[in-house]
Scaffold this active site. Sequence first.
Site, PDB file in Angstrom:
ATOM      1  CE1 TYR A  96      -0.444 -35.345 -12.397  1.00 19.06           C
ATOM      2  CE2 TYR A  96      -1.869 -35.797 -10.744  1.00 19.06           C
ATOM      3  CZ  TYR A  96      -1.034 -35.040 -11.365  1.00 19.06           C
ATOM      4  OH  TYR A  96      -0.476 -33.740 -10.510  1.00 19.06           O
TER       5      TYR A  96
ATOM      6  CE  LYS B  52      -1.562 -30.452 -14.683  1.00 18.25           C
ATOM      7  NZ  LYS B  52      -2.229 -31.804 -14.451  1.00 18.25           N
TER       8      LYS B  52
ATOM      9  CG  ASP C 106      -7.411 -37.451 -15.899  1.00 18.49           C
ATOM     10  OD1 ASP C 106      -7.459 -36.505 -16.997  1.00 18.49           O
ATOM     11  OD2 ASP C 106      -6.672 -37.387 -14.910  1.00 18.49           O
TER      12      ASP C 106
ATOM     13  NE  ARG D  74     -20.214 -25.046   1.573  1.00 16.57           N
ATOM     14  CZ  ARG D  74     -21.550 -25.298   1.930  1.00 16.57           C
ATOM     15  NH1 ARG D  74     -22.414 -25.866   1.256  1.00 16.57           N
ATOM     16  NH2 ARG D  74     -21.878 -24.565   2.812  1.00 16.57           N
TER      17      ARG D  74
HETATM   18  C1  LIG Z   1      -2.568 -32.578 -13.267  1.00 18.34           C
HETATM   19  C2  LIG Z   1      -3.378 -33.656 -13.416  1.00 18.34           C
HETATM   20  C3  LIG Z   1      -4.335 -34.083 -12.612  1.00 18.34           C
HETATM   21  C4  LIG Z   1      -4.398 -33.425 -11.164  1.00 18.34           C
HETATM   22  O1  LIG Z   1      -4.711 -32.025 -11.343  1.00 18.34           O
HETATM   23  P1  LIG Z   1      -4.640 -30.816 -10.437  1.00 18.34           P
HETATM   24  O2  LIG Z   1      -5.184 -29.978 -11.019  1.00 18.34           O
HETATM   25  O3  LIG Z   1      -3.145 -30.846 -10.237  1.00 18.34           O
HETATM   26  O4  LIG Z   1      -5.271 -31.148  -9.022  1.00 18.34           O
HETATM   27  C5  LIG Z   1      -4.943 -35.355 -12.771  1.00 18.34           C
HETATM   28  N1  LIG Z   1      -4.824 -35.907 -14.052  1.00 18.34           N
HETATM   29  C6  LIG Z   1      -3.997 -35.554 -14.913  1.00 18.34           C
HETATM   30  C7  LIG Z   1      -3.804 -36.289 -16.171  1.00 18.34           C
HETATM   31  C8  LIG Z   1      -3.094 -34.335 -14.655  1.00 18.34           C
HETATM   32  O5  LIG Z   1      -1.876 -34.230 -15.420  1.00 18.34           O
END
Ligand SMILES: *Cc1c(COP(=O)(O)O)cnc(C)c1O
Length: 390
Positions: free
Chosen positions: A112, A210, A185, A59
């Site tokens: 998001y 992504k 982000d 961890r």
């Molecule tokens: C998908 C996404 C998230 C969340 O991420 P997860 O891996 O699904 O928890 C946060 N910000 C953006 C812009 C996203 O597209």
Amino acid sequence: MTQSTNNEHTDKAGFETRAIHAGFEPDEMTGAVIPPIYATSTYKQDGVGGMRGGYEYSRSANPTRTALEGALAAVEQGERGFAFASGLAAEDTLIRSLTGPGDHAVIPDDAYGGTFRLFDKVAKVWGLDHTPAAVSDVEAMQAAIVPGRTKLVWVETPTNPMLTIGDIEALAAVAHDAGALLVVDNTFASPYLQQPLVLGADVVVHSTTKYVGGHSDVVGGALVVRDLEIADKIAFHQNSMGAVAGPFDAFLTHRGLKTLGVRMDRHCDNAEKVVEFLTGHAKVAEVIYPGLASHAGHEIAARQMKRFGGIVSFRVTGGEQHALDVCARAEVFTLGESLGGVESLIEHPGRMTHASVAGTDLEVPADLIRLSVGIETIEDLLADLDRALA
Ligand SMILES: *Cc1c(COP(=O)(O)O)cnc(C)c1O
């Protein structure tokens, strides 16, 4: 185990070299060029407290994850990276590392959905409140700051699904003037197209699910920072909260990261051709893409992004039913949520990713379609859209 030392040889190298080499030296014993999947929870100590390379318990740290974290830091030009079980786990850890009950955050008014839910339904109960504002409007973001209480100014750029652009340099200045930190982000742009830390941001957040992972085969998240005091707080909370990336997930994510540059260039090539095709199409009312001169954020995007990304949104002429029909008829574009993988995806934000904001200020147009343009043969993608729109 300290990541900046791992990246000594690659600190000044180009993006692709960093993506491929940073974070890991070929294994001492075997020469393996790829970090092994260390499927181990614990580590033998050479006498009490005699840890090898600082590894004690997985961890706290695991070598497969350490390698990924070093590479993430290098591609974002940060000092330290942290890998989590998901993007939202990274966000939760960040929020609790840098804020407490009674504090305040400014967030995008088109954040998001999962991020909005985390602030609105989880962090708020814990005592952190927030004010949504438009990331494209620096004055509105500034006006949303509560002097003395705002600890985080949180932006996405481009946003989802309207691809709104925020000026990272200007927003960093506004946040810093108020004694707050700027969080970006960077999921939609990916570190290949945009490096917010270089533009003044304090923390970069990723859903590595992504573009960084890039193959729709793993869920993960990341944080990258420049400041070592912020890094220490995050490291403490990453270990205390425990939402870490496991070694198998870290391996897949790291494998994806190595080809990010070539994939993003193809995503952008294909997206540009899709935009060109849709712009001239009789059944399309409006194309939304930051690469278009007509896009309100085009100039800022051109300044802070290398290219304009693989996400294209557009509105059809025939209303919601037409949009739903197009989604149903597409074949190469798979109907599905998420984005950033090698395969093209199509979705109807109003009924799918953004269904939960229907009836609020965040509602998206009913005739809107979002494409995550993949890296398939472009002729096949255009033929598919042509058929679906007919
Ligand atoms: C998908 C996404 C998230 C969340 O991420 P997860 O891996 O699904 O928890 C946060 N910000 C953006 C812009 C996203 O597209």
